[in-house]
Scaffold this motif. Structure first.
Motif, PDB file in Angstrom:
ATOM      1  N   TYR A 181      -4.504  -0.910  -5.656  1.00 47.73           N
ATOM      2  CA  TYR A 181      -3.185  -0.267  -4.047  1.00 47.73           C
ATOM      3  C   TYR A 181      -4.485   0.235  -3.310  1.00 47.73           C
ATOM      4  N   LEU A 182      -3.370   0.161  -2.189  1.00 42.94           N
ATOM      5  CA  LEU A 182      -3.818   0.777  -0.891  1.00 42.94           C
ATOM      6  C   LEU A 182      -3.452   2.168  -0.451  1.00 42.94           C
ATOM      7  N   SER A 183      -4.026   3.311  -0.259  1.00 40.68           N
ATOM      8  CA  SER A 183      -3.668   4.845   0.233  1.00 40.68           C
ATOM      9  C   SER A 183      -2.879   4.000   1.766  1.00 40.68           C
ATOM     10  N   VAL A 184      -1.863   4.828   1.656  1.00 40.14           N
ATOM     11  CA  VAL A 184      -0.792   5.605   3.052  1.00 40.14           C
ATOM     12  C   VAL A 184      -0.759   6.338   3.478  1.00 40.14           C
ATOM     13  N   LEU A 199      -6.647  -1.031   9.239  1.00 40.54           N
ATOM     14  CA  LEU A 199      -7.069  -0.061   7.598  1.00 40.54           C
ATOM     15  C   LEU A 199      -8.002   0.611   7.711  1.00 40.54           C
ATOM     16  N   ARG A 200      -8.762   0.794   8.948  1.00 44.38           N
ATOM     17  CA  ARG A 200     -10.756   1.642   8.607  1.00 44.38           C
ATOM     18  C   ARG A 200      -9.842   3.218   7.938  1.00 44.38           C
ATOM     19  N   GLY A 201     -10.860   3.443   7.297  1.00 38.81           N
ATOM     20  CA  GLY A 201      -9.981   4.813   6.381  1.00 38.81           C
ATOM     21  C   GLY A 201      -9.357   5.035   5.797  1.00 38.81           C
ATOM     22  N   ARG A 202      -8.688   4.446   5.081  1.00 34.71           N
ATOM     23  CA  ARG A 202      -8.426   4.083   4.018  1.00 34.71           C
ATOM     24  C   ARG A 202      -8.963   3.674   2.671  1.00 34.71           C
ATOM     25  N   GLU A 203      -8.390   4.057   1.793  1.00 33.45           N
ATOM     26  CA  GLU A 203      -8.781   3.969   0.319  1.00 33.45           C
ATOM     27  C   GLU A 203      -8.021   2.968  -0.106  1.00 33.45           C
TER      28      GLU A 203
END
Length: 195
Positions: free
Chosen positions: A41-44, A80-84
């Motif tokens: 999953y990608l943090s939003v 996406l930079r900084g997302r987890e």
């Protein structure tokens, strides 16, 4: 009522790589093969993480470079930079005997071998060579401990306690820092008078 899933970070996006949408992540997992084994999953921001498909990954220096069908150029990768990158806690494979996931240790009491209270494990920093634990004592002072086997003697998840033997002088460094030295007063300079 359905319970909300708990998401665990397994990597953080640090940069775009090249022009075709590849991006580099700092992996928090012991092995990047985890990215093949579980749904990602990608943090939003503050919203619910969204499913994230990874087409391929490869190790490169201290990063894992990934591609995704959802990301096709450098601008999208840069966004996406900084997302987890996250996984659901329920999807994590069972750790081997005597091993633990770091997120399971947060909140445990940290004590010395003689039972003296050090504080509570509040978090950790993941670095290439070793993890660094953030321990907070009762007065709110943060103590940073390199989490290596010679300093971490025992972990008991049932008792929610961790026994440590920090390197000599480490606790004093945080708990009894030297007071600031007083500056010496200078004698006032005499001003020359114009004649």
């Amino acid at each position: 009522m359905k319970e909300e899933p708990v998401f665990i970070p397994v990597g953080g996006v640090v940069k775009a790589h090249g022009i075709r949408g590849e991006f580099g992540i700092k992996s928090y997992a012991d092995s990047p093969t985890l990215f093949d084994d579980v749904p990602l999953y990608l943090s939003v921001g503050k919203g619910r993480p969204r499913p994230f498909k990874v087409t391929s990954w490869r190790e490169h220096k201290d990063l894992v470079l990934m591609t995704s069908p959802q990301i096709s150029d450098r601008d999208q990768a840069e966004a996406l930079r900084g997302r987890e990158i996250l996984v659901r806690e329920a999807d994590l494979p069972e750790p081997d005997e005597g091993e633990h996931y770091l997120h399971q240790l947060v909140g445990c009491r940290v004590v010395l071998e003689d039972g003296s209270e050090v504080g509570e494990l509040k978090g950790f920093y993941e670095t290439g060579e070793q993890d660094t634990w953030v321990i907070e004592n009762g007065a709110g002072t943060e103590i940073l401990l390199p989490a290596v086997p010679e300093f971490v003697l025992d972990i008991d998840l049932d008792a929610e306690s961790i026994v440590i033997e920090p390197p000599e002088g480490l606790l004093d460094l945080y708990l009894h820092p030297d007071p600031p030295k007083k500056k010496k007063r200078r004698a006032p300079r005499s001003k020359k008078q114009a004649s």
